[in-house]
Design a protein around this motif. Structure first.
Motif, PDB file in Angstrom:
ATOM      1  N   TYR A 191      -5.347  -2.300   9.600  1.00  0.00           N
ATOM      2  CA  TYR A 191      -6.313  -3.369   9.835  1.00  0.00           C
ATOM      3  C   TYR A 191      -7.682  -3.054   9.236  1.00  0.00           C
ATOM      4  O   TYR A 191      -8.485  -3.960   9.002  1.00  0.00           O
ATOM      5  N   LYS A 192      -7.953  -1.773   8.967  1.00  0.00           N
ATOM      6  CA  LYS A 192      -9.228  -1.386   8.366  1.00  0.00           C
ATOM      7  C   LYS A 192      -9.186  -1.424   6.844  1.00  0.00           C
ATOM      8  O   LYS A 192     -10.175  -1.098   6.192  1.00  0.00           O
ATOM      9  N   GLY A 193      -8.042  -1.814   6.293  1.00  0.00           N
ATOM     10  CA  GLY A 193      -7.917  -1.917   4.848  1.00  0.00           C
ATOM     11  C   GLY A 193      -7.493  -0.638   4.163  1.00  0.00           C
ATOM     12  O   GLY A 193      -7.454  -0.577   2.934  1.00  0.00           O
ATOM     13  N   ARG A 194      -7.150   0.387   4.930  1.00  0.00           N
ATOM     14  CA  ARG A 194      -6.751   1.667   4.353  1.00  0.00           C
ATOM     15  C   ARG A 194      -5.265   1.653   4.011  1.00  0.00           C
ATOM     16  O   ARG A 194      -4.439   1.290   4.835  1.00  0.00           O
ATOM     17  N   SER A 195      -4.963   2.057   2.777  1.00  0.00           N
ATOM     18  CA  SER A 195      -3.573   2.131   2.336  1.00  0.00           C
ATOM     19  C   SER A 195      -3.048   3.533   2.607  1.00  0.00           C
ATOM     20  O   SER A 195      -3.507   4.506   2.018  1.00  0.00           O
ATOM     21  N   GLN A 196      -2.092   3.643   3.510  1.00  0.00           N
ATOM     22  CA  GLN A 196      -1.500   4.920   3.876  1.00  0.00           C
ATOM     23  C   GLN A 196      -0.011   4.893   3.545  1.00  0.00           C
ATOM     24  O   GLN A 196       0.577   3.817   3.423  1.00  0.00           O
ATOM     25  N   PRO A 197       0.608   6.078   3.387  1.00  0.00           N
ATOM     26  CA  PRO A 197       2.046   6.073   3.087  1.00  0.00           C
ATOM     27  C   PRO A 197       2.849   5.240   4.079  1.00  0.00           C
ATOM     28  O   PRO A 197       3.757   4.502   3.700  1.00  0.00           O
ATOM     29  N   ILE A 198       2.511   5.375   5.362  1.00  0.00           N
ATOM     30  CA  ILE A 198       3.150   4.571   6.399  1.00  0.00           C
ATOM     31  C   ILE A 198       2.055   3.969   7.266  1.00  0.00           C
ATOM     32  O   ILE A 198       1.281   4.695   7.887  1.00  0.00           O
ATOM     33  N   CYS A 199       1.980   2.655   7.304  1.00  0.00           N
ATOM     34  CA  CYS A 199       1.070   1.966   8.219  1.00  0.00           C
ATOM     35  C   CYS A 199       1.908   1.509   9.405  1.00  0.00           C
ATOM     36  O   CYS A 199       2.814   0.691   9.243  1.00  0.00           O
ATOM     37  N   ASP A 200       1.633   2.050  10.585  1.00  0.00           N
ATOM     38  CA  ASP A 200       2.464   1.697  11.726  1.00  0.00           C
ATOM     39  C   ASP A 200       1.651   1.254  12.938  1.00  0.00           C
ATOM     40  O   ASP A 200       1.975   0.252  13.571  1.00  0.00           O
ATOM     41  N   GLU A 201       0.577   1.960  13.256  1.00  0.00           N
ATOM     42  CA  GLU A 201      -0.213   1.537  14.416  1.00  0.00           C
ATOM     43  C   GLU A 201      -0.764   0.132  14.200  1.00  0.00           C
ATOM     44  O   GLU A 201      -0.804  -0.674  15.129  1.00  0.00           O
ATOM     45  N   THR A 202      -1.221  -0.140  12.991  1.00  0.00           N
ATOM     46  CA  THR A 202      -1.557  -1.508  12.578  1.00  0.00           C
ATOM     47  C   THR A 202      -1.090  -1.680  11.150  1.00  0.00           C
ATOM     48  O   THR A 202      -1.195  -0.759  10.335  1.00  0.00           O
ATOM     49  N   VAL A 203      -0.568  -2.857  10.818  1.00  0.00           N
ATOM     50  CA  VAL A 203      -0.069  -3.095   9.462  1.00  0.00           C
ATOM     51  C   VAL A 203      -0.370  -4.530   9.049  1.00  0.00           C
ATOM     52  O   VAL A 203      -0.210  -5.471   9.835  1.00  0.00           O
ATOM     53  N   LEU A 204      -0.828  -4.671   7.805  1.00  0.00           N
ATOM     54  CA  LEU A 204      -1.092  -5.971   7.195  1.00  0.00           C
ATOM     55  C   LEU A 204      -0.505  -5.930   5.792  1.00  0.00           C
ATOM     56  O   LEU A 204      -0.811  -5.015   5.018  1.00  0.00           O
ATOM     57  N   ALA A 205       0.340  -6.899   5.460  1.00  0.00           N
ATOM     58  CA  ALA A 205       1.021  -6.895   4.167  1.00  0.00           C
ATOM     59  C   ALA A 205       0.975  -8.275   3.532  1.00  0.00           C
ATOM     60  O   ALA A 205       0.934  -9.295   4.222  1.00  0.00           O
ATOM     61  N   GLY A 206       0.998  -8.301   2.202  1.00  0.00           N
ATOM     62  CA  GLY A 206       1.033  -9.556   1.464  1.00  0.00           C
ATOM     63  C   GLY A 206       0.847  -9.299  -0.018  1.00  0.00           C
ATOM     64  O   GLY A 206       0.750  -8.142  -0.454  1.00  0.00           O
ATOM     65  N   ASN A 207       0.802 -10.371  -0.814  1.00  0.00           N
ATOM     66  CA  ASN A 207       0.465 -10.178  -2.220  1.00  0.00           C
ATOM     67  C   ASN A 207      -1.029  -9.897  -2.337  1.00  0.00           C
ATOM     68  O   ASN A 207      -1.763  -9.912  -1.346  1.00  0.00           O
TER      69      ASN A 207
END
Length: 225
Positions: A191-207
């Motif tokens: 949710y903070k805009g950080r790209s991590q290998p695995i986003c799990d606690e918060t996740v936002l995806a799209g084009n």
């Protein structure tokens, strides 16, 4: 099903570690990758006879210093009811069976169909979710909640959904799906805009376009809390 996967994979890849929903973490040999497994994502659907659930498997590499975990390099999300295998390898693209996947090309929020997960059973912050929904809902074409995060992300990779957001997940929920979206040309962050290998606690995806627009709305919703 988890025991079956563990039995087969530990023979196929001796010395590799495991991180599993039911079995927890089983360390492997130093310097070797690990499997991240959800043997049944969508358990509630399965128990209620709803034919929408999946098996999720990802491979995660250790960091160079051996003190942590780095990139996810392979992913599989399998939907047994439809016999659909969504799979990806890092830098090799994302695929559905033998068809190359690409995220949707939609650029406008009012055309976008967005998937989400709703907090339940005391997990997650329902008030936070409601604020995000109130910010996004009036601006997009629709919202779907199917209860299978790995498939939600796979469907973003396939262009069926245009975006996805959820919180309070676990690595086995999203590890495979995050790689699928990225290899299909999409963006995944917390949710903070950080790209991590695995986003799990918060996740936002799209084009690229929709991820940026959704992130701005999401940040605004949380700022106004």
């Amino acid at each position: 099903s988890e025991r079956t996967l563990w039995d087969e994979l530990r023979v196929a890849r001796p010395g590799w570690g495991f991180l599993m929903e039911e079995g927890g973490e089983i360390p492997g040999e130093e310097g070797k990758p690990r499997f991240i497994i959800d043997p049944l994502d969508g358990t509630t659907n399965f128990l209620h006879g709803i034919p929408h659930f999946a098996i999720s498997i990802a491979v995660q590499e250790p960091t160079l210093d051996g003190k942590g975990w780095g990139d996810v390099t392979a992913a599989l999300v399998y939907q047994p009811i439809t016999d659909e295998s969504f799979w990806a390898e890092k830098a090799q693209g994302a695929w559905l069976q033998d068809r190359r996947l690409r995220v949707s090309a939609r650029r406008h929020l009012d055309e976008a169909l967005i998937a989400t997960g709703i907090p339940f059973a005391g997990r997650g912050d329902i008030n936070e979710w409601a604020r995000i929904y109130a910010e996004l809902g009036p601006r997009i074409a629709g919202i779907r909640r199917f209860g299978v995060a790995s498939l939600d992300l796979a469907w973003v990779a396939a262009g069926r959904f245009d975006g996805f957001w959820e919180s309070s997940l676990y690595p086995w929920d999203t590890a495979a799906g995050c790689l699928l979206v990225r290899e299909a040309g999409g963006f995944v962050s917390d949710y903070k805009g950080r790209s991590q290998p695995i986003c799990d606690e918060t996740v936002l995806a799209g084009n690229d376009a929709l991820h940026s627009k959704l992130h701005k709305l999401l940040v605004g919703a949380l700022r106004n809390a």
